[in-house]
Motif scaffolding. Sequence first.
Motif, mmCIF file in Angstrom:
data_model
loop_
_atom_site.group_PDB
_atom_site.id
_atom_site.type_symbol
_atom_site.label_atom_id
_atom_site.label_comp_id
_atom_site.label_asym_id
_atom_site.label_seq_id
_atom_site.Cartn_x
_atom_site.Cartn_y
_atom_site.Cartn_z
ATOM 1 N N ARG A 1 23.978 102.663 41.134
ATOM 2 C CA ARG A 1 23.939 104.113 41.324
ATOM 3 C C ARG A 1 25.367 104.657 41.364
ATOM 4 O O ARG A 1 26.072 104.554 42.364
ATOM 5 N N ILE B 1 21.813 108.572 49.641
ATOM 6 C CA ILE B 1 21.511 107.649 48.548
ATOM 7 C C ILE B 1 20.389 108.177 47.665
ATOM 8 O O ILE B 1 20.438 108.052 46.435
ATOM 9 N N GLY C 1 26.051 105.162 46.305
ATOM 10 C CA GLY C 1 25.502 103.932 45.754
ATOM 11 C C GLY C 1 25.827 102.686 46.546
ATOM 12 O O GLY C 1 25.482 101.575 46.131
ATOM 13 N N ASN D 1 19.538 98.925 54.012
ATOM 14 C CA ASN D 1 19.566 97.802 53.069
ATOM 15 C C ASN D 1 18.187 97.179 52.928
ATOM 16 O O ASN D 1 17.747 96.866 51.814
ATOM 17 N N THR E 1 20.432 98.712 48.955
ATOM 18 C CA THR E 1 21.804 99.078 48.645
ATOM 19 C C THR E 1 22.794 98.128 49.314
ATOM 20 O O THR E 1 22.619 97.731 50.461
#
Length: 303
Positions: free
Chosen positions: A5, A118, A130, A156, A161
């Motif tokens: 991202r 995000i 990102g 996460n 991410t």
Amino acid sequence: MKIIRTILRDIKPEELGNFNYHEHAFQCTPLLPNEDLDDFEKSQKEFRELKESGFNGYLEATPYGLGRRPDLVAKIAQSTGLNIVHTTGFHKLEHYSDQPEILGFNVEDKINLIISEITKGFNNTNIKAGVIKTGVGEKVLSEFEKSSIQAAAYVNREIGTAIMVHLDKKSNAELVLDLFEENEVELSRVCLAHADAKVDPNELKNLLARGVYLGFDRAARLNEIAELGNLKLFAELVDAGFCGQILFGGDLARRTRYEAYGGKPGLRFLNEVYLPKLQAVTSESQIGQILNENPATWLAFTP
């Protein structure tokens, strides 16, 4: 399908190119008086130099509350063609000494902000983060730092991410990794920034054995003797089989280090001066893996 991202769009991992994992186009903090990075034209010029020197992208590592400007970083990405990944999350406690409202955030506040940045974008724009950043100092982990780690771990687990952790020279990295594992984070999703400030190769090998990435990002800060030690440390870790767990960046992060602001050595230094020295103690293919394959693997997730 896994994506990376960037601040402008999602890209395929193979589109990332040579990537500098740690820089700042904009940053203001009470810990660095007279070093603010706050001029769009100067920052744009400096990062155009990064692009022209041979990098295809970088990680904008300024988290929440420290003078970040995602809107202007997006303009730099548009004007330079750099693949820029922007952080969300929170730095170590001391950076927010002048912002008590941020120090009052609890875990839920942090989770909500990180997920929003995000998935929806900064301030609900389509300019998205990102990667998640956390930071720890050299003292016992503060409640603020612990809650930042817990929030990063939660996101996460939910989204996938990657996580970047700022370390000070004497930070307890093992304790940080323990806390991530307690919160069910795979350590292969974590990068420890400034790891090369720790000069004991056995300490770093022990960290690498746990699956984490280590960030080498002190090249612009080293005198001649320290540079030789840094190169030796780098080569020893690669020779020990850990090439696939090293990331490279500069973290110049000061107006006195950016040529566009009147400082030295400037972002061109990394690719034109320092990387050839790293390649001399390893190989071209290994440097290629560190600049391209490693950051692409670390940053990629399935949204």
